[in-house]
Design a protein around this motif. Structure first.
Motif, PDB file in Angstrom:
ATOM      1  N   ASP A  28      76.054   5.465 135.814  1.00 59.32           N
ATOM      2  CA  ASP A  28      75.434   6.395 134.862  1.00 59.32           C
ATOM      3  C   ASP A  28      75.786   6.065 133.419  1.00 59.32           C
ATOM      4  O   ASP A  28      74.907   5.997 132.543  1.00 59.32           O
ATOM      5  N   ILE A  29      77.079   5.870 133.126  1.00 65.78           N
ATOM      6  CA  ILE A  29      77.479   5.684 131.727  1.00 65.78           C
ATOM      7  C   ILE A  29      77.065   4.318 131.186  1.00 65.78           C
ATOM      8  O   ILE A  29      77.003   4.121 129.972  1.00 65.78           O
ATOM      9  N   LEU A  30      76.769   3.371 132.088  1.00 66.21           N
ATOM     10  CA  LEU A  30      76.257   2.062 131.659  1.00 66.21           C
ATOM     11  C   LEU A  30      74.735   2.045 131.565  1.00 66.21           C
ATOM     12  O   LEU A  30      74.143   1.005 131.253  1.00 66.21           O
ATOM     13  N   GLY A  31      74.094   3.180 131.850  1.00 69.62           N
ATOM     14  CA  GLY A  31      72.642   3.263 131.743  1.00 69.62           C
ATOM     15  C   GLY A  31      71.898   2.653 132.908  1.00 69.62           C
ATOM     16  O   GLY A  31      70.660   2.650 132.916  1.00 69.62           O
ATOM     17  N   LEU A  32      72.623   2.170 133.913  1.00 73.57           N
ATOM     18  CA  LEU A  32      71.965   1.511 135.037  1.00 73.57           C
ATOM     19  C   LEU A  32      71.184   2.506 135.892  1.00 73.57           C
ATOM     20  O   LEU A  32      70.076   2.209 136.345  1.00 73.57           O
ATOM     21  N   SER A  33      71.750   3.676 136.108  1.00 75.22           N
ATOM     22  CA  SER A  33      71.070   4.675 136.942  1.00 75.22           C
ATOM     23  C   SER A  33      69.714   5.043 136.363  1.00 75.22           C
ATOM     24  O   SER A  33      68.705   5.098 137.077  1.00 75.22           O
ATOM     25  N   VAL A  34      69.669   5.294 135.062  1.00 71.64           N
ATOM     26  CA  VAL A  34      68.406   5.657 134.425  1.00 71.64           C
ATOM     27  C   VAL A  34      67.459   4.462 134.406  1.00 71.64           C
ATOM     28  O   VAL A  34      66.240   4.618 134.581  1.00 71.64           O
ATOM     29  N   LEU A  35      67.973   3.258 134.204  1.00 70.80           N
ATOM     30  CA  LEU A  35      67.116   2.066 134.208  1.00 70.80           C
ATOM     31  C   LEU A  35      66.434   1.896 135.559  1.00 70.80           C
ATOM     32  O   LEU A  35      65.222   1.625 135.632  1.00 70.80           O
ATOM     33  N   VAL A  36      67.179   2.054 136.649  1.00 67.04           N
ATOM     34  CA  VAL A  36      66.586   1.952 137.986  1.00 67.04           C
ATOM     35  C   VAL A  36      65.501   3.008 138.158  1.00 67.04           C
ATOM     36  O   VAL A  36      64.422   2.738 138.704  1.00 67.04           O
ATOM     37  N   ASP A  37      65.775   4.205 137.672  1.00 68.37           N
ATOM     38  CA  ASP A  37      64.781   5.278 137.765  1.00 68.37           C
ATOM     39  C   ASP A  37      63.526   4.937 136.965  1.00 68.37           C
ATOM     40  O   ASP A  37      62.399   5.136 137.433  1.00 68.37           O
ATOM     41  N   LEU A  38      63.694   4.406 135.762  1.00 66.87           N
ATOM     42  CA  LEU A  38      62.548   4.068 134.914  1.00 66.87           C
ATOM     43  C   LEU A  38      61.702   2.966 135.542  1.00 66.87           C
ATOM     44  O   LEU A  38      60.466   2.978 135.457  1.00 66.87           O
ATOM     45  N   ILE A  39      62.358   2.009 136.194  1.00 67.67           N
ATOM     46  CA  ILE A  39      61.628   0.912 136.828  1.00 67.67           C
ATOM     47  C   ILE A  39      60.808   1.405 138.011  1.00 67.67           C
ATOM     48  O   ILE A  39      59.678   0.967 138.235  1.00 67.67           O
ATOM     49  N   ASN A  40      61.366   2.359 138.751  1.00 70.03           N
ATOM     50  CA  ASN A  40      60.766   2.747 140.026  1.00 70.03           C
ATOM     51  C   ASN A  40      59.913   3.999 139.987  1.00 70.03           C
ATOM     52  O   ASN A  40      59.309   4.360 141.002  1.00 70.03           O
ATOM     53  N   HIS A  41      59.850   4.672 138.850  1.00 71.53           N
ATOM     54  CA  HIS A  41      59.042   5.883 138.764  1.00 71.53           C
ATOM     55  C   HIS A  41      58.140   5.826 137.533  1.00 71.53           C
ATOM     56  O   HIS A  41      58.573   6.140 136.426  1.00 71.53           O
ATOM     57  N   GLU A  42      56.938   5.415 137.752  1.00 68.11           N
ATOM     58  CA  GLU A  42      55.940   5.343 136.689  1.00 68.11           C
ATOM     59  C   GLU A  42      54.684   6.094 137.140  1.00 68.11           C
ATOM     60  O   GLU A  42      53.577   5.561 137.161  1.00 68.11           O
ATOM     61  N   ASP A  43      54.880   7.367 137.496  1.00 66.21           N
ATOM     62  CA  ASP A  43      53.788   8.138 138.075  1.00 66.21           C
ATOM     63  C   ASP A  43      52.795   8.662 137.055  1.00 66.21           C
ATOM     64  O   ASP A  43      51.712   9.097 137.401  1.00 66.21           O
ATOM     65  N   GLY A  44      53.161   8.652 135.777  1.00 68.63           N
ATOM     66  CA  GLY A  44      52.238   9.116 134.762  1.00 68.63           C
ATOM     67  C   GLY A  44      52.466  10.566 134.387  1.00 68.63           C
ATOM     68  O   GLY A  44      53.289  11.267 134.975  1.00 68.63           O
ATOM     69  N   PRO A  45      51.712  11.053 133.396  1.00 72.44           N
ATOM     70  CA  PRO A  45      51.955  12.386 132.837  1.00 72.44           C
ATOM     71  C   PRO A  45      51.630  13.543 133.768  1.00 72.44           C
ATOM     72  O   PRO A  45      52.022  14.677 133.507  1.00 72.44           O
ATOM     73  N   SER A  46      50.905  13.296 134.865  1.00 74.67           N
ATOM     74  CA  SER A  46      50.510  14.393 135.751  1.00 74.67           C
ATOM     75  C   SER A  46      51.617  14.778 136.733  1.00 74.67           C
ATOM     76  O   SER A  46      51.509  15.785 137.426  1.00 74.67           O
ATOM     77  N   VAL A  47      52.683  13.997 136.793  1.00 71.92           N
ATOM     78  CA  VAL A  47      53.783  14.240 137.737  1.00 71.92           C
ATOM     79  C   VAL A  47      55.052  14.536 136.940  1.00 71.92           C
ATOM     80  O   VAL A  47      55.290  13.950 135.883  1.00 71.92           O
ATOM     81  N   THR A  48      55.884  15.439 137.448  1.00 69.96           N
ATOM     82  CA  THR A  48      57.147  15.750 136.787  1.00 69.96           C
ATOM     83  C   THR A  48      58.025  14.509 136.711  1.00 69.96           C
ATOM     84  O   THR A  48      58.184  13.783 137.691  1.00 69.96           O
TER      85      THR A  48
END
Length: 292
Positions: free
Chosen positions: A77-97
């Motif tokens: 988390d503190i190295l930003g890896l957790s959020v990076l993995v999330d950003l790579i794998n979740h690109e559902d667009g503005p219609s999804v939370t």
């Protein structure tokens, strides 16, 4: 093959040891990992003492990790890896939370609660009433959605951080089931901003970097429903002082929400006449259907 290796030739030699792997993804991951580890080592001219320090650091991360203290998750988390993995794998667009990181305080075996329950575990704090709804991208309710929720108390502590005080019971977390209209609701106590744990190896990194350890006030959610992609997300208080400097980079503008203050004497969402100030949060979560 392994004789007289040089600073540059060793990388290819190690990568070739994965040529016989039957799983192509396994091979891709480890060949890439070796390449980047070796390139990093050469780039920073890593010393022997630094290498031993790094290995000892990882050992200590493992030593402090437990079922209720996920130091490896915190390191990611503190190295930003957790959020990076999330950003790579979740690109559902503005219609999804939007999704975000799980954090280190999720616990398996949390209690199940009926809608309308008080999940605070009798922890003292400002009463908080949460009303949520789960919809699909076409606005239809997702009946029966399973909603995990958890958060800190009014001093910024999670139940797993104060087990002796709570007599080894869980609090401020539960699994709820959305009704036929996709609605779920519960009562708890308002959370508080807090520092990530700094008494372990990850705290050493934050102090050495002169980084703030603070996380803004938030509520965690993990939603599951048959036929839909799971969603890990959170709601962040809009007027929190640490909104723009989250230690684990997990805040997204789309997940910032008002924690509405109400005075004593007003009625809570469940109709209860409150004799003390309280807060309310309302939010609609939108799930993406699984691709067939």
């Amino acid at each position: 093959m392994y004789l007289d290796l040089t600073e540059t030739s060793i990388t290819e030699a190690v990568q070739r040891t994965f040529d016989g792997a039957e799983d192509e993804r396994f091979k891709e991951l480890f060949v890439g990992l070796v390449r980047h580890l070796h390139d990093f080592t050469r780039e920073v001219r890593l010393t022997g003492d630094e290498w031993f320090t790094a290995l000892d650091f990882l050992r200590r991360v493992g030593d402090i990790t437990s079922p209720t203290r996920q130091e490896f998750v915190l390191l990611s988390d503190i190295l930003g890896l957790s959020v990076l993995v999330d950003l790579i794998n979740h690109e559902d667009g503005p219609s999804v939370t939007d999704s975000t990181l799980l954090g280190p305080f999720y616990v398996e075996g949390r209690p199940t609660a009926a809608n309308g329950s008080d999940i605070s575990g009798e922890v003292e704090g400002t009463p908080l009433f949460v009303n949520g709804r789960v919809l699909d991208t076409e606005g239809n309710p997702v009946a029966g959605a399973r909603v995990d929720t958890w958060h800190s108390d009014g001093n910024g502590f999670y139940d797993v951080q104060m087990q002796e005080k709570l007599h080894h019971h869980l609090a401020m977390r539960a699994l709820l089931i959305a009704d036929d209209e996709g609605r779920f609701w519960y009562r708890s106590v308002a959370p508080r901003y807090y520092p990530v744990p700094t008494d372990g190896p990850c705290g050493e990194i934050l102090r050495a970097a002169n980084r703030s350890p603070m996380r803004p006030e938030h509520l965690h959610f993990w939603l599951h429903a048959d036929g839909f992609e799971p969603l890990i997300t959170m709601l962040v208080r809009s007027d929190d002082p640490y909104l723009e400097c989250d230690a684990v980079f997990g805040v997204k503008r789309s997940l910032v929400v008002d924690f509405v203050h109400h005075e004593a004497g007003e009625s809570a969402p469940d109709g209860t006449r409150m004799d003390e100030p309280f807060q309310t949060v309302e939010w609609t979560f939108v799930l993406a259907r699984k691709e067939s």
